[in-house]
Design an enzyme around this catalytic site. Sequence first.
Site, short mmCIF file in Angstrom:
data_model
loop_
_atom_site.label_atom_id
_atom_site.label_comp_id
_atom_site.label_asym_id
_atom_site.label_seq_id
_atom_site.Cartn_x
_atom_site.Cartn_y
_atom_site.Cartn_z
N VAL A 13 20.54 31.63 7.57
CA VAL A 13 21.64 32.51 8.00
C VAL A 13 21.88 33.61 6.97
O VAL A 13 21.93 34.80 7.31
CB VAL A 13 22.94 31.69 8.22
CG1 VAL A 13 24.08 32.60 8.61
CG2 VAL A 13 22.71 30.62 9.30
N LYS A 104 31.05 24.75 9.29
CA LYS A 104 31.94 23.89 10.11
C LYS A 104 32.18 22.54 9.47
O LYS A 104 33.24 21.93 9.64
CB LYS A 104 31.38 23.72 11.53
CG LYS A 104 29.96 23.20 11.62
CD LYS A 104 28.95 24.32 11.62
CE LYS A 104 27.54 23.78 11.56
NZ LYS A 104 26.53 24.78 11.79
N GLU A 128 34.28 32.60 12.83
CA GLU A 128 33.67 32.70 14.16
C GLU A 128 32.30 32.02 14.20
O GLU A 128 31.94 31.38 15.19
CB GLU A 128 33.53 34.19 14.55
CG GLU A 128 33.03 34.43 15.94
CD GLU A 128 33.96 33.87 17.02
OE1 GLU A 128 34.99 34.46 17.28
OE2 GLU A 128 33.62 32.80 17.58
N GLY A 133 27.42 29.59 17.42
CA GLY A 133 26.48 30.66 17.02
C GLY A 133 27.02 32.03 17.39
O GLY A 133 28.08 32.44 16.93
N GLY A 186 14.72 27.13 12.51
CA GLY A 186 15.95 27.43 11.75
C GLY A 186 17.21 27.03 12.48
O GLY A 186 18.30 27.48 12.13
N GLU A 189 20.47 21.78 10.72
CA GLU A 189 21.16 21.78 9.42
C GLU A 189 20.14 21.41 8.34
O GLU A 189 19.12 20.78 8.65
CB GLU A 189 22.27 20.73 9.44
CG GLU A 189 23.40 21.04 10.40
CD GLU A 189 24.05 22.39 10.12
OE1 GLU A 189 24.58 22.57 9.02
OE2 GLU A 189 24.01 23.26 11.00
N LYS A 204 32.37 20.82 14.93
CA LYS A 204 32.75 21.98 15.76
C LYS A 204 33.89 21.60 16.71
O LYS A 204 34.80 22.40 16.95
CB LYS A 204 31.53 22.48 16.54
CG LYS A 204 30.48 23.10 15.62
CD LYS A 204 29.14 23.25 16.30
CE LYS A 204 28.11 23.89 15.40
NZ LYS A 204 26.73 23.70 15.85
N GLY A 301 20.41 29.51 14.82
CA GLY A 301 19.36 30.42 14.37
C GLY A 301 19.95 31.58 13.58
O GLY A 301 21.15 31.86 13.66
P1 NAP Z 1 19.92 26.93 4.49
O1 NAP Z 1 18.79 27.63 5.17
O2 NAP Z 1 19.67 25.59 3.92
O3 NAP Z 1 20.47 27.89 3.35
C1 NAP Z 1 21.40 27.47 2.40
C2 NAP Z 1 21.44 28.51 1.29
O4 NAP Z 1 22.46 28.16 0.36
C3 NAP Z 1 20.14 28.64 0.50
O5 NAP Z 1 19.86 29.97 0.20
C4 NAP Z 1 20.43 27.85 -0.78
O6 NAP Z 1 19.78 28.38 -1.94
C5 NAP Z 1 21.92 28.12 -0.94
N1 NAP Z 1 22.54 27.03 -1.67
C6 NAP Z 1 22.75 25.77 -1.25
N2 NAP Z 1 23.34 25.05 -2.23
C7 NAP Z 1 23.47 25.87 -3.29
C8 NAP Z 1 24.00 25.73 -4.60
N3 NAP Z 1 24.49 24.56 -5.01
N4 NAP Z 1 24.00 26.80 -5.42
C9 NAP Z 1 23.50 27.98 -5.01
N5 NAP Z 1 22.99 28.20 -3.77
C10 NAP Z 1 22.97 27.15 -2.93
O7 NAP Z 1 21.15 26.78 5.52
P2 NAP Z 1 21.49 27.69 6.78
O8 NAP Z 1 20.80 27.14 7.97
O9 NAP Z 1 21.34 29.12 6.44
O10 NAP Z 1 23.04 27.32 6.97
C11 NAP Z 1 24.02 27.83 6.13
C12 NAP Z 1 25.41 27.53 6.68
O11 NAP Z 1 25.53 28.11 7.98
C13 NAP Z 1 25.70 26.03 6.88
O12 NAP Z 1 27.06 25.81 6.68
C14 NAP Z 1 25.37 25.81 8.36
O13 NAP Z 1 26.06 24.72 8.92
C15 NAP Z 1 25.87 27.11 8.94
N6 NAP Z 1 25.27 27.50 10.21
C16 NAP Z 1 23.93 27.48 10.35
C17 NAP Z 1 23.38 27.88 11.55
C18 NAP Z 1 21.89 27.86 11.78
O14 NAP Z 1 21.49 28.08 12.92
N7 NAP Z 1 21.06 27.61 10.79
C19 NAP Z 1 24.21 28.31 12.59
C20 NAP Z 1 25.59 28.32 12.39
C21 NAP Z 1 26.11 27.92 11.21
P3 NAP Z 1 18.19 28.37 -2.12
O15 NAP Z 1 17.68 29.35 -1.09
O16 NAP Z 1 17.97 28.82 -3.49
O17 NAP Z 1 17.76 26.96 -1.84
N1 HSE Z 2 22.52 23.02 13.29
C1 HSE Z 2 23.39 23.73 14.15
C2 HSE Z 2 22.90 23.61 15.56
C3 HSE Z 2 23.44 25.16 13.74
O1 HSE Z 2 21.76 23.17 15.76
O2 HSE Z 2 23.65 23.93 16.48
C4 HSE Z 2 24.45 25.98 14.50
O3 HSE Z 2 25.75 25.61 14.15
#
Ligand code: NAP
Ligand code: HSE
Length: 431
Positions: A13, A104, A128, A133, A186, A189, A204, A301
């Site tokens: 993200v 969340k 939001e 998403g 992507g 979680e 959520k 995503g």
């Molecule tokens: P992700 O790909 O695992 O990315 C997490 C990022 O945070 C990485 O860049 C990681 O650093 C950094 N990070 C984690 N712990 C850290 C720490 N202790 N110190 C410094 N940096 C740290 O996760 P994501 O999928 O982007 O999701 C991020 C958030 O958005 C979560 O809360 C998730 O629930 C939410 N979300 C995700 C989606 C989705 O579709 N993926 C959708 C809606 C909401 P490094 O890169 O150096 O490892």
């Molecule tokens: N892991 C979550 C999902 C990301 O699959 O819906 C979006 O919140």
Amino acid sequence: MTTHIGLLGCGTVGATVAEMLLTEKAMLAKRSGQSLALKRILIRDTTKIRNNKIPANLFTTHPDDILNDPDIQIVVEVMGGVEPAKTLSLRAVKSGKLLVTANKHLLALHGVEIFRAAAKANSCVCFEASCGGAIPIVLALTRGLIANEIDQVVGIVNGTCNYILSEMSSTGKSYSTALAEAQAAGFAEPDPTLDVTGGDSAHKLAILASLAFGTNVPFDRIYVSGINTIDDMDLRFGRELGYVCKLLAIAEKHSHGISLRVHPAFVPQKHLLANVNGSFNAIAVVGHASGQTIHYGRGAGGKPTASAIIADIVEAAMGTAPLLFKQLPLLTRRSTAGVIPIQDVSSRHYLRMMVHDKPGMLHQITGILGKLGISLAAMVQHEAHEDQFVPLVIMTHEAPDGKVTQAAAKIDRLKGIRGQTRHIRVIDPAP
Ligand code: NAP
Ligand code: HSE
């Protein structure tokens, strides 16, 4: 005037938000009248190969470079998890920075504390992207549907689970193949256990239900069951009977409280929710004036989530988000309705047991159901071939959850039953 932004996290993200802020700066300025400048990005691992559209000098491993920078007005938390996200989010709002978060998990568990700290410091929290998403569901519940008493929220709110169930049903892929694909895309979680066990949907639901019903939802009162124990045999039987299996998050208002649950459910094939596939989400909301509205879109995503985050950043930069945030306690502290335990919630049920093909078994099973007042609506049993155990499927009429769980446990103790009865609730959301 330029608004400076700091990102906490640069994964699926965060990297997309960063890229969009950098490459779509002119378009965003034209539309919002705001000049948005990405100043720093917190990461953990300096050896990772990053998106080459993001200048390397933006990255830091020191949270203070963002939280102590007086130029940075908006902090976007896209790290995930509870700590250090909680500590850093609290520091951001306490120092008056506006917080945008997609987390969340953090909000469902510690939202009240973070919101209170933000209100005290005259800051704000925009969230939001935490639900649905790209779907503006928080906006719909807090603005578009404000004239309504909400009676029901039924949603497919986890893209990973919906992708897995859709792929298993439509292409016959295995659970593990479909999960690996969702991770590669992507959607999942960082720890996909949260997705498949229903925890992410429950996070959520806690947020959506508190907005819909105007009450703080205690996360531990939500009944949660995931898709990790779903057997493809049940998906096939469901199809035969005219149903599609979906992981649903359900919040309903009853005369004596609210019910909150996340579980796999059979939805009639013709219902709109049954036709939401892949990583798409859909949230059906029933309001006393609006009737049912269904909010549909990509639920997971990088790009869909970044779309919601950037909308929040723009609202924060324009100054509208802090105004809306001030109204939030009026919306979320309206009611003290209690949570009804799952045992007392009624629905129809699908039960499937592996039964020794011998005389008297059916009589014993229907006897158990009958004694507990559970009435049968349909039954399916195919002829046994090699195995002496055959699947017996029973669809019930409406019955309290507790009675059906009790019946399943009794059936499992019968001689001539192999394994555990599979139990999937049947839900037909209001049309
Ligand atoms: P992700 O790909 O695992 O990315 C997490 C990022 O945070 C990485 O860049 C990681 O650093 C950094 N990070 C984690 N712990 C850290 C720490 N202790 N110190 C410094 N940096 C740290 O996760 P994501 O999928 O982007 O999701 C991020 C958030 O958005 C979560 O809360 C998730 O629930 C939410 N979300 C995700 C989606 C989705 O579709 N993926 C959708 C809606 C909401 P490094 O890169 O150096 O490892
Ligand atoms: N892991 C979550 C999902 C990301 O699959 O819906 C979006 O919140």
